[in-house]
Enzyme design. Structure first.
Site, PDB file in Angstrom:
ATOM      1  N   ILE A  16       4.002  12.339  -1.123  1.00 49.05           N
ATOM      2  CA  ILE A  16       4.493  12.045  -2.473  1.00 49.05           C
ATOM      3  C   ILE A  16       3.337  11.609  -3.379  1.00 49.05           C
ATOM      4  CG2 ILE A  16       6.005  10.546  -3.829  1.00 49.05           C
ATOM      5  CD1 ILE A  16       7.970  10.658  -1.452  1.00 49.05           C
ATOM      6  N   ARG A  18       0.329  12.673  -3.171  1.00 51.60           N
ATOM      7  CA  ARG A  18      -0.410  13.897  -3.515  1.00 51.60           C
ATOM      8  C   ARG A  18       0.314  14.671  -4.614  1.00 51.60           C
ATOM      9  NH1 ARG A  18      -4.147  15.387   0.943  1.00 51.60           N
ATOM     10  NH2 ARG A  18      -4.099  13.604   2.336  1.00 51.60           N
ATOM     11  N   SER A  37      -6.656   4.189   0.676  1.00 52.92           N
ATOM     12  CA  SER A  37      -6.046   4.561   1.944  1.00 52.92           C
ATOM     13  C   SER A  37      -6.233   3.414   2.928  1.00 52.92           C
ATOM     14  CB  SER A  37      -6.709   5.831   2.482  1.00 52.92           C
ATOM     15  OG  SER A  37      -6.183   6.186   3.740  1.00 52.92           O
ATOM     16  N   ARG A  38      -5.495   3.458   4.024  1.00 54.21           N
ATOM     17  CA  ARG A  38      -5.659   2.432   5.056  1.00 54.21           C
ATOM     18  C   ARG A  38      -6.828   2.737   5.983  1.00 54.21           C
ATOM     19  NH1 ARG A  38       0.346   2.432   7.312  1.00 54.21           N
ATOM     20  NH2 ARG A  38      -0.012   4.616   6.856  1.00 54.21           N
ATOM     21  N   HIS A  82       6.402  -1.851   0.156  1.00 53.76           N
ATOM     22  CA  HIS A  82       6.422  -1.774  -1.304  1.00 53.76           C
ATOM     23  C   HIS A  82       6.269  -3.142  -1.958  1.00 53.76           C
ATOM     24  CE1 HIS A  82       8.456   2.436  -1.720  1.00 53.76           C
ATOM     25  NE2 HIS A  82       7.253   2.497  -1.190  1.00 53.76           N
ATOM     26  N   LYS A 100      10.574   4.913  -4.858  1.00 55.72           N
ATOM     27  CA  LYS A 100      11.774   4.239  -4.381  1.00 55.72           C
ATOM     28  C   LYS A 100      11.754   4.016  -2.883  1.00 55.72           C
ATOM     29  CE  LYS A 100      14.334   8.413  -3.821  1.00 55.72           C
ATOM     30  NZ  LYS A 100      15.383   9.267  -3.973  1.00 55.72           N
TER      31      LYS A 100
END
Length: 121
Positions: A16, A18, A37-38, A82, A100
């Site tokens: 999502i 991207r 990024s992680r 989130h 969401k």
């Protein structure tokens, strides 16, 4: 935040994120500025796929939130993260768009709303 162009940082490098990044490239009022990024491998792959400068893709979310060139952050982490990252982005003075669900419960959502008010973002 400048009124003519919004410089976006993408927190998370999934599908999502991207899709959102591709949409930003089509906009005149929004600029894909950075991504977080992680992991270094995830950051490098994301930079390559999107044509971003490697120096603008970070291997930690904290580095992205500390970037003064980022006006707004798109939160694209797993939904269980989130609230944590929205709150941290707001505390860093960034405007936030979160995919969401915004939060897992009423308390998380209210904490985000109150933090946005407190930090005026």
């Amino acid at each position: 935040m400048p009124t003519d162009v919004i410089n976006w940082g993408l927190l998370g490098t999934g599908r999502i994120s991207r899709t959102f990044a591709q949409a930003l490239k089509l906009s005149r009022k929004n600029n894909l500025t950075a991504a977080g990024s992680r992991s270094r491998a995830g950051a490098d792959a994301y930079a390559t796929d999107l044509g971003l400068d490697q120096a603008r893709v970070f291997d930690s979310y904290e580095q992205l939130l500390a970037d003064d060139q980022v006006d707004a952050v798109y939160i694209a982490t797993p939904h269980t993260e989130h609230a944590c990252w929205v709150l941290r982005a707001l505390q860093a003075g960034k405007a936030v768009l979160c995919e969401k669900p915004m939060g897992l419960n009423h308390a998380e959502c209210m904490a985000m709303i109150e933090t946005a008010k407190r930090h005026q973002v």
